[in-house]
Each structure stands twice: as C-alpha cells, then as structure tokens.
Design an enzyme around this catalytic site. Sequence first.
Site, PDB file in Angstrom:
ATOM      1  N   ARG A   1      -6.412  11.785  12.147  1.00  0.00           N
ATOM      2  CA  ARG A   1      -7.673  12.380  12.608  1.00  0.00           C
ATOM      3  C   ARG A   1      -8.648  11.314  13.106  1.00  0.00           C
ATOM      4  NH1 ARG A   1     -12.063  11.227   9.611  1.00  0.00           N
ATOM      5  NH2 ARG A   1     -11.581  10.299   7.592  1.00  0.00           N
TER       6      ARG A   1
ATOM      7  N   TYR B   1      -4.843   9.399  -1.117  1.00  0.00           N
ATOM      8  CA  TYR B   1      -3.470   9.701  -0.707  1.00  0.00           C
ATOM      9  C   TYR B   1      -2.487   9.907  -1.850  1.00  0.00           C
ATOM     10  CZ  TYR B   1      -5.137   8.164   3.869  1.00  0.00           C
ATOM     11  OH  TYR B   1      -5.838   8.029   5.036  1.00  0.00           O
TER      12      TYR B   1
ATOM     13  N   GLU C   1       0.833  -1.208   0.000  1.00  0.00           N
ATOM     14  CA  GLU C   1       0.000   0.000   0.000  1.00  0.00           C
ATOM     15  C   GLU C   1       0.866   1.255   0.000  1.00  0.00           C
ATOM     16  OE1 GLU C   1      -3.582   2.080   2.596  1.00  0.00           O
ATOM     17  OE2 GLU C   1      -1.783   1.315   3.589  1.00  0.00           O
TER      18      GLU C   1
ATOM     19  N   ASP D   1      -8.798   3.718  13.706  1.00  0.00           N
ATOM     20  CA  ASP D   1      -9.381   2.410  14.010  1.00  0.00           C
ATOM     21  C   ASP D   1      -8.290   1.598  14.712  1.00  0.00           C
ATOM     22  OD1 ASP D   1     -10.206  -0.239  13.956  1.00  0.00           O
ATOM     23  OD2 ASP D   1     -10.708  -0.264  11.821  1.00  0.00           O
TER      24      ASP D   1
ATOM     25  N   TRP E   1      -8.159  -1.884   0.472  1.00  0.00           N
ATOM     26  CA  TRP E   1      -9.099  -0.865  -0.008  1.00  0.00           C
ATOM     27  C   TRP E   1     -10.333  -1.460  -0.692  1.00  0.00           C
ATOM     28  CZ3 TRP E   1      -9.144   4.323   0.737  1.00  0.00           C
ATOM     29  CH2 TRP E   1      -7.994   4.902   1.303  1.00  0.00           C
TER      30      TRP E   1
ATOM     31  N   CYS F   1      -7.537   9.410   6.725  1.00  0.00           N
ATOM     32  CA  CYS F   1      -7.479   9.223   8.178  1.00  0.00           C
ATOM     33  C   CYS F   1      -6.111   9.668   8.694  1.00  0.00           C
ATOM     34  CB  CYS F   1      -7.734   7.763   8.544  1.00  0.00           C
ATOM     35  SG  CYS F   1      -9.399   7.203   8.152  1.00  0.00           S
TER      36      CYS F   1
END
Length: 290
Positions: free
Chosen positions: A192, A123, A58, A195, A80, A170
């Site tokens: 921000r 991103y 990733e 999980d 994803w 995130c």
Amino acid sequence: MKQYLDLCKHILENGQVKKDRTGTGTISYFGEQFRCDLKDGFPLLTTKKVFYKGILGELLWIISGSTNIRPLVLQNIRIWNEWPYKAYTECPEYQGETQDEFIQKIKDDEEFALKYGELGPVYGKQWRDFFGVDQLLKLEKDLKENPFSRRHIICAWNPALVDKMALPPCHAFVQFYVSGDGKRLSCQLYQRSADIFLGVPFNIASYATLLAIMADTCGYEVGEFVHTFGDAHIYLDHVEQIKLQLSREPRKLPKLVIKNHHDSVVDYKFEDFEIVDYDPYPAIKGKVSV
C-alpha cells in the site's frame, strides 16, 4: 535489477510532489507493478549493496510471530529501531537518551525491552494469529493439499488493530499461485505504501525469500515474484540517491541457496540460507522518515 530502476525513473518523471505524514515530502505515483522470474536470479539489487542479513533476519522474526524488536537488536538488525524509540521519547520515563542509548538498553535489559521494545500487533502477530488463525501454517497446508486454490493468501492489514501498531503494514497482502502443471510457485505482493529507496529493495528480497522458502518446504520450483504498488514514493531527501543508482549499470543477479530442507516454513534458520555471486556497487545511505 532493471525493473526496479525503471520504476524509479517512472516515478521521477511522472510522479507528483506530495506532503506526507512524516513531514519530509515525496514524489509519489499511484498504482504500479513489475514482475521478475526467480529462475533468472535472486532479485537483490546490485546498483547498491543491500543488507541481506537484515532482510533475512527480519523475515525469520516475522515468521516466528515476534512483535518485539529485541530479537532483531541482538542480531544488530536496526530496521525497526526508530519507531519504538520515537514512542519512548514521548513517555514520562524518557530521560533524554539518544537512540543508540535506548537500543543498548533494549539489548541489555529484557524487562525494559518487554515494555519499550514492543511494536504492537504488527506483521508477526497478523501472520501467526489473525483472530486465532495462523495464516502462515494454513497457507503451507493449503499449498501442499489444495495447490490450485485461489485462496492462498496472507493478510497483514487488520482494520480492527491497525491503530495499535507502531507502523501499519506497508506490505499488506500477499497471494501465492501454483502453475497449471503443478510445478512452479509464484507470489504477488500488494504494497500500500512503498518507500522506493530504503524500503522497497528490502521488500523485494524479503518476499522473494519467502517465496523460495514456501517453494522449498511445499515441493515446488520457484516461479515469479510480482510486486504491485499503491502509493509508490521517493522521499525528497532520497532523490539524489535514486539518481546515483540510475547512473549505475545493473550487474548480474546473485543466487539464493537454501542449504537445508525443512518440513515446515517455521523450521528454517538463518544458517539455512546463503547468497552467492553477489557483486553490488557500494551502499548508499539515506535517512529513515518516521
């Protein structure tokens, strides 16, 4: 990694139960931070086996600037998959395919993938083309030429485009820092939304890898990874998995070996990296809330 387990325990003991966008519900705590020095080992969790191949794949995908899941799918990296599938089920073209059938179409049909595997300006787009600015290459240049700047920053949070993203960033903001003697490179991530069970172990290892890459290509030793959290949450259907991890004694951290040096961050390949001495407990499964 004790810092991660301490965070889990703190959230369970001090967090508040909250409703959330996914409908799952969370135990949430706002505003936390921990730090780890990479000289003490690579921060890949040992209290459960973490899929480092997916983390590295990733990260290299983001570095490449891609925003389509097909390059990940071709490597059997599923991080994803849920978001484009959910969007596809809401399209007129949806014919009742399962997620596995959808992903197989992404793998087999490039034209289908171009249409339905796109995540929007996530991103990779923001890192490599933030309104025409390649933030990643600018960071690399500045770390080499102006190490003591306080502007070594990559920002993925783009308010003008956030509503066009399959999932708003995130891990939104990262800053790099060169020590006063000019030898060690550290970085701090502001996340921000975190999980704690599924995402955060990946995020820790991903940004520690990015730190290692930037240090290697720019000529520094690795320093500290600092992780700062906004909404740090444990989904209600992950509580038992977290408790299982808390019952396990952390083992010695592994090492990340970068086998080949490159002159630019964009030149690193999967085969340049190796995790050694990784001895985790078995993996623990958990459902992704979309």
